[in-house]
Design a protein around this motif. Structure first.
Motif, PDB file in Angstrom:
ATOM      1  N   THR A 135       0.830  -1.208   0.000  1.00  0.00           N
ATOM      2  CA  THR A 135       0.000   0.000   0.000  1.00  0.00           C
ATOM      3  C   THR A 135       0.860   1.252   0.000  1.00  0.00           C
ATOM      4  OG1 THR A 135      -1.740  -1.194   1.174  1.00  0.00           O
ATOM      5  CG2 THR A 135      -1.834   1.222   1.228  1.00  0.00           C
ATOM      6  N   LEU A 136       1.826   1.310   0.912  1.00  0.00           N
ATOM      7  CA  LEU A 136       2.651   2.518   1.018  1.00  0.00           C
ATOM      8  C   LEU A 136       3.562   2.725  -0.189  1.00  0.00           C
ATOM      9  CD1 LEU A 136       3.551   2.460   4.802  1.00  0.00           C
ATOM     10  CD2 LEU A 136       2.024   4.033   3.628  1.00  0.00           C
ATOM     11  N   LEU A 137       4.145   1.666  -0.698  1.00  0.00           N
ATOM     12  CA  LEU A 137       5.066   1.825  -1.830  1.00  0.00           C
ATOM     13  C   LEU A 137       4.322   1.909  -3.157  1.00  0.00           C
ATOM     14  CD1 LEU A 137       8.126  -0.421  -0.922  1.00  0.00           C
ATOM     15  CD2 LEU A 137       7.804   2.020  -0.583  1.00  0.00           C
ATOM     16  N   ASP A 138       3.542   0.868  -3.482  1.00  0.00           N
ATOM     17  CA  ASP A 138       2.897   0.805  -4.793  1.00  0.00           C
ATOM     18  C   ASP A 138       1.808   1.861  -4.980  1.00  0.00           C
ATOM     19  OD1 ASP A 138       4.530  -1.331  -5.338  1.00  0.00           O
ATOM     20  OD2 ASP A 138       2.945  -2.833  -5.316  1.00  0.00           O
ATOM     21  N   ASP A 139       1.027   2.092  -3.943  1.00  0.00           N
ATOM     22  CA  ASP A 139      -0.126   2.986  -4.085  1.00  0.00           C
ATOM     23  C   ASP A 139       0.131   4.426  -3.672  1.00  0.00           C
ATOM     24  OD1 ASP A 139      -1.517   0.795  -4.979  1.00  0.00           O
ATOM     25  OD2 ASP A 139      -2.504   0.393  -3.070  1.00  0.00           O
ATOM     26  N   VAL A 140       1.177   4.661  -2.865  1.00  0.00           N
ATOM     27  CA  VAL A 140       1.429   6.026  -2.389  1.00  0.00           C
ATOM     28  C   VAL A 140       2.766   6.566  -2.915  1.00  0.00           C
ATOM     29  CG1 VAL A 140       1.695   7.499  -0.354  1.00  0.00           C
ATOM     30  CG2 VAL A 140       0.014   5.642  -0.321  1.00  0.00           C
ATOM     31  N   ALA A 141       3.867   5.928  -2.538  1.00  0.00           N
ATOM     32  CA  ALA A 141       5.193   6.482  -2.860  1.00  0.00           C
ATOM     33  C   ALA A 141       5.496   6.485  -4.357  1.00  0.00           C
ATOM     34  CB  ALA A 141       6.280   5.713  -2.108  1.00  0.00           C
ATOM     35  N   VAL A 142       5.258   5.359  -5.025  1.00  0.00           N
ATOM     36  CA  VAL A 142       5.590   5.272  -6.458  1.00  0.00           C
ATOM     37  C   VAL A 142       4.856   6.353  -7.261  1.00  0.00           C
ATOM     38  CG1 VAL A 142       5.369   3.820  -8.518  1.00  0.00           C
ATOM     39  CG2 VAL A 142       6.384   2.883  -6.439  1.00  0.00           C
ATOM     40  N   PRO A 143       3.543   6.508  -7.097  1.00  0.00           N
ATOM     41  CA  PRO A 143       2.879   7.591  -7.835  1.00  0.00           C
ATOM     42  C   PRO A 143       3.313   8.987  -7.373  1.00  0.00           C
ATOM     43  CG  PRO A 143       1.255   6.017  -7.003  1.00  0.00           C
ATOM     44  CD  PRO A 143       2.581   5.657  -6.411  1.00  0.00           C
ATOM     45  N   ALA A 144       3.540   9.151  -6.079  1.00  0.00           N
ATOM     46  CA  ALA A 144       3.914  10.473  -5.551  1.00  0.00           C
ATOM     47  C   ALA A 144       5.245  10.951  -6.135  1.00  0.00           C
ATOM     48  CB  ALA A 144       3.991  10.433  -4.027  1.00  0.00           C
TER      49      ALA A 144
END
Length: 184
Positions: A135-144
């Motif tokens: 959730t934190l990497l794929d859904d938040v950090a990568v797009p951010a």
């Protein structure tokens, strides 16, 4: 079952450790081993995740893009910050692999430290941690950071693939952490 005061007691003991007001305990004595278990676990978990993804890709058409993976884009970001140049074409794949394993090792170290203080961190034999990482990497950090599409622009199949990959990561991390911690 935990008492209502147990989490506060753990936090108080940890705060006393950090401020030096408590004698060194088994937590501090075993810190190098805990870090070793976490780093080793993160590296093994990264390998397990790689193998899982290669196995899935061999039997399921994931409709891959020609775009660089997020790990290569992350390597580019680091390279550009340090040298003002992206990673060379010759080194792109190995730079992405390095980012993947360094990230896994760092996540493993953090996980192992958290597991020593809050055993609940290991819920589901590490799979809950894997879901959190996905959730934190794929859904938040990568797009951010602009390394990949937003969660709403990603197909459900790709979400499931990423989630399953990180569940494998979490379970392999916990298994390795427990193994290393048990060795005398």
């Amino acid at each position: 079952m935990f008492s209502a005061h147990e989490p506060l007691g753990r936090m108080r003991r940890w705060a006393l450790h950090l401020t030096g007001r408590m004698r060194v305990s088994s937590l501090a004595n075993s810190l190098p081993k805990t870090l070793l278990a976490g780093v080793a676990g993160g590296i093994v978990a990264s390998l397990a995740m790689d193998l899982f993804q290669k196995g899935v890709a061999a039997v399921v058409d994931m409709g891959g893009s020609n775009d660089d993976p997020a790990t290569v884009k992350a390597a580019d970001s680091v390279s550009e910050a340090v040298t003002s140049e992206p990673v060379t074409q010759k080194r792109r794949e190995s730079a992405g692999v390095l980012v993947h394993y360094v990230t896994g090792a760092a996540l493993g170290a953090g996980y192992a430290l958290a597991a020593r203080v809050w055993p609940e961190t290991t819920a589901g034999f590490g799979t809950a941690f894997g879901v959190g990482v996905a959730t934190l990497l794929d859904d938040v950090a990568v797009p951010a950071f602009g390394w990949g599409p937003s969660a709403t622009d990603t197909s459900p199949a790709i979400h499931a693939y990423g989630l399953a990959s990180h569940v494998v990561f979490g379970a392999a991390l916990e298994g390795t952490r427990r193994f290393v911690e048990a060795v005398d």
